[in-house]
Write an enzyme that holds these catalytic residues in place. Structure first.
Site, PDB file in Angstrom:
ATOM      1  N   ASP A  67       0.813  -1.211   0.000  1.00 32.80           N
ATOM      2  CA  ASP A  67       0.000   0.000   0.000  1.00 32.80           C
ATOM      3  C   ASP A  67       0.852   1.268   0.000  1.00 32.80           C
ATOM      4  O   ASP A  67       2.055   1.223   0.211  1.00 32.80           O
ATOM      5  CB  ASP A  67      -0.961  -0.003   1.199  1.00 32.80           C
ATOM      6  CG  ASP A  67      -0.312  -0.505   2.493  1.00 32.80           C
ATOM      7  OD1 ASP A  67       0.920  -0.517   2.577  1.00 32.80           O
ATOM      8  OD2 ASP A  67      -1.051  -0.876   3.419  1.00 32.80           O
ATOM      9  N   ASN A 136      -7.732  -3.280  14.512  1.00 34.30           N
ATOM     10  CA  ASN A 136      -9.107  -3.631  14.130  1.00 34.30           C
ATOM     11  C   ASN A 136      -9.144  -4.802  13.144  1.00 34.30           C
ATOM     12  O   ASN A 136     -10.182  -5.091  12.557  1.00 34.30           O
ATOM     13  CB  ASN A 136      -9.820  -2.415  13.536  1.00 34.30           C
ATOM     14  CG  ASN A 136      -9.107  -1.871  12.292  1.00 34.30           C
ATOM     15  OD1 ASN A 136      -8.180  -2.487  11.782  1.00 34.30           O
ATOM     16  ND2 ASN A 136      -9.560  -0.723  11.806  1.00 34.30           N
ATOM     17  N   HIS A 138      -7.337  -4.994  10.322  1.00 34.66           N
ATOM     18  CA  HIS A 138      -7.075  -4.682   8.903  1.00 34.66           C
ATOM     19  C   HIS A 138      -5.768  -5.325   8.442  1.00 34.66           C
ATOM     20  O   HIS A 138      -4.842  -5.517   9.225  1.00 34.66           O
ATOM     21  CB  HIS A 138      -7.121  -3.174   8.620  1.00 34.66           C
ATOM     22  CG  HIS A 138      -5.961  -2.378   9.126  1.00 34.66           C
ATOM     23  ND1 HIS A 138      -6.115  -1.171   9.774  1.00 34.66           N
ATOM     24  CD2 HIS A 138      -4.618  -2.582   9.069  1.00 34.66           C
ATOM     25  CE1 HIS A 138      -4.918  -0.681  10.073  1.00 34.66           C
ATOM     26  NE2 HIS A 138      -4.004  -1.519   9.670  1.00 34.66           N
ATOM     27  N   GLU A 143      -9.891  -2.169   5.667  1.00 32.33           N
ATOM     28  CA  GLU A 143     -10.484  -1.912   6.981  1.00 32.33           C
ATOM     29  C   GLU A 143     -11.704  -2.808   7.190  1.00 32.33           C
ATOM     30  O   GLU A 143     -12.203  -3.414   6.237  1.00 32.33           O
ATOM     31  CB  GLU A 143     -10.887  -0.440   7.073  1.00 32.33           C
ATOM     32  CG  GLU A 143      -9.746   0.541   6.829  1.00 32.33           C
ATOM     33  CD  GLU A 143      -8.843   0.725   8.048  1.00 32.33           C
ATOM     34  OE1 GLU A 143      -8.940  -0.085   9.000  1.00 32.33           O
ATOM     35  OE2 GLU A 143      -8.033   1.652   8.048  1.00 32.33           O
TER      36      GLU A 143
HETATM   37  C1  F6R Z   1       1.326  -1.448   6.226  1.00 38.81           C
HETATM   38  C2  F6R Z   1       0.072  -2.154   6.340  1.00 38.81           C
HETATM   39  C3  F6R Z   1      -0.728  -2.146   7.594  1.00 38.81           C
HETATM   40  C4  F6R Z   1       0.089  -2.479   8.834  1.00 38.81           C
HETATM   41  C5  F6R Z   1      -0.773  -2.442  10.092  1.00 38.81           C
HETATM   42  C6  F6R Z   1       0.025  -2.722  11.340  1.00 38.81           C
HETATM   43  O1  F6R Z   1       1.875  -1.625   4.929  1.00 38.81           O
HETATM   44  O2  F6R Z   1      -0.334  -2.726   5.397  1.00 38.81           O
HETATM   45  O3  F6R Z   1      -1.785  -3.063   7.457  1.00 38.81           O
HETATM   46  O4  F6R Z   1       0.659  -3.751   8.682  1.00 38.81           O
HETATM   47  O5  F6R Z   1      -1.381  -1.202  10.211  1.00 38.81           O
HETATM   48  O6  F6R Z   1       0.901  -1.660  11.550  1.00 38.81           O
HETATM   49  P1  F6R Z   1       2.036  -1.747  12.668  1.00 38.81           P
HETATM   50  O7  F6R Z   1       2.987  -2.784  12.211  1.00 38.81           O
HETATM   51  O8  F6R Z   1       2.679  -0.379  12.667  1.00 38.81           O
HETATM   52  O9  F6R Z   1       1.357  -2.088  13.952  1.00 38.81           O
END
Ligand code: F6R
Length: 246
Positions: A67, A136, A138, A143
């Site tokens: 992303d 959550n 995701h 989401e």
């Molecule tokens: C980032 C991504 C997100 C993160 C998620 C967890 O490329 O795709 O889904 O993996 O938000 O983020 P952290 O690792 O910072 O807790």
């Protein structure tokens, strides 16, 4: 789903790096699907060390990231392109022209999403996809209540994700409100998936992901339907699994 408890954060990251290393020794031209965020940073550190020790060779590897924020250029230090350069690509023998991140500055975002899916298809698909997980549930920026059948698309970030990501920006107002993200369908097409989570805050959502109902309310729960998923956690993120299984 296979679940590995790496005990510590470093142990978790090493387990993931070892899977990538063995994938790349079998297929040096592997396509790696990469994630940003705090979780995989230790995996990238371990891969850099393996590369320095000549245990792993990135010269034939291609990468595609999950992303990117809409509106940030690759030079912006909060962009995911910048994150990948500084946390991995600048430190290993990879050809940067074979590292792909969605273009958050594209004038036609829908066209960019289609281009990105076509790129992945033309590369022959993702061999190993690394995923972190949001509080959550995701994955990527899919989401809760994301459609399971979507390819790469533009997403609006939820308030909780904007809040969680604000730690990387000066103020919460600077956090972009939209992103381009591989969809659940794109992620599920990867041949192998590694889902990583550490820390107490991820414990419940990891339990839900692995043992709860498969529901768009918990996007990561769809991974139960994938034939080759390895969930790697530390002791803290494993707590709810242990409590509910013993
Ligand atoms: C980032 C991504 C997100 C993160 C998620 C967890 O490329 O795709 O889904 O993996 O938000 O983020 P952290 O690792 O910072 O807790």
């Amino acid at each position: 789903m296979k679940i590995i408890n790496g005990s510590t954060y470093e142990g978790m990251c090493l387990e993931a790096a070892k899977i990538i290393k063995s994938q790349m020794s079998v297929k040096p031209t592997s396509v790696l699907g990469l994630a940003t965020g705090s979780t995989p940073i230790g995996v990238y550190k371990a891969l850099i060390e393996m590369n320095n020790n000549k245990e792993i060779d990135f010269s034939k590897t291609t990468t595609v990231n999950l992303d990117e924020y809409v509106g940030l250029s690759g030079e912006n230090d909060q962009s995911y392109r910048y994150f990948m350069n500084t946390n991995l690509f600048d430190h290993v023998n990879i050809d940067k022209t074979k590292t792909f991140v969605p273009n958050g500055l594209a004038s036609d975002i829908d066209g960019e999403c289609k281009r990105y899916d076509k790129l992945i298809e033309d590369l022959g698909g993702v061999d190993v996809q690394i995923l972190g997980i949001g509080l959550n549930g995701h994955i990527g920026f899919n989401e809760p209540n994301a459609y399971f059948d979507k390819g790469t698309h533009q997403v609006s970030l939820t308030a909780s994700t904007i809040e969680a990501n604000a730690r990387f920006f000066e103020t919460i107002d600077e956090v972009p409100k939209t992103a381009v993200s591989m969809g659940i369908k794109t992620i599920m097409c990867a041949k192998k998936i590694i889902l990583l989570a550490n820390g107490t805050a991820k414990s419940e959502i990891i339990y839900e992901t692995c043992f709860g109902n498969i529901t768009p309310n918990v996007p990561a729960s769809v991974l139960q339907l994938h034939p080759d998923v390895t969930v790697i956690v530390d002791n803290d993120a494993c707590a709810a699994i242990k409590n509910n299984i013993n």
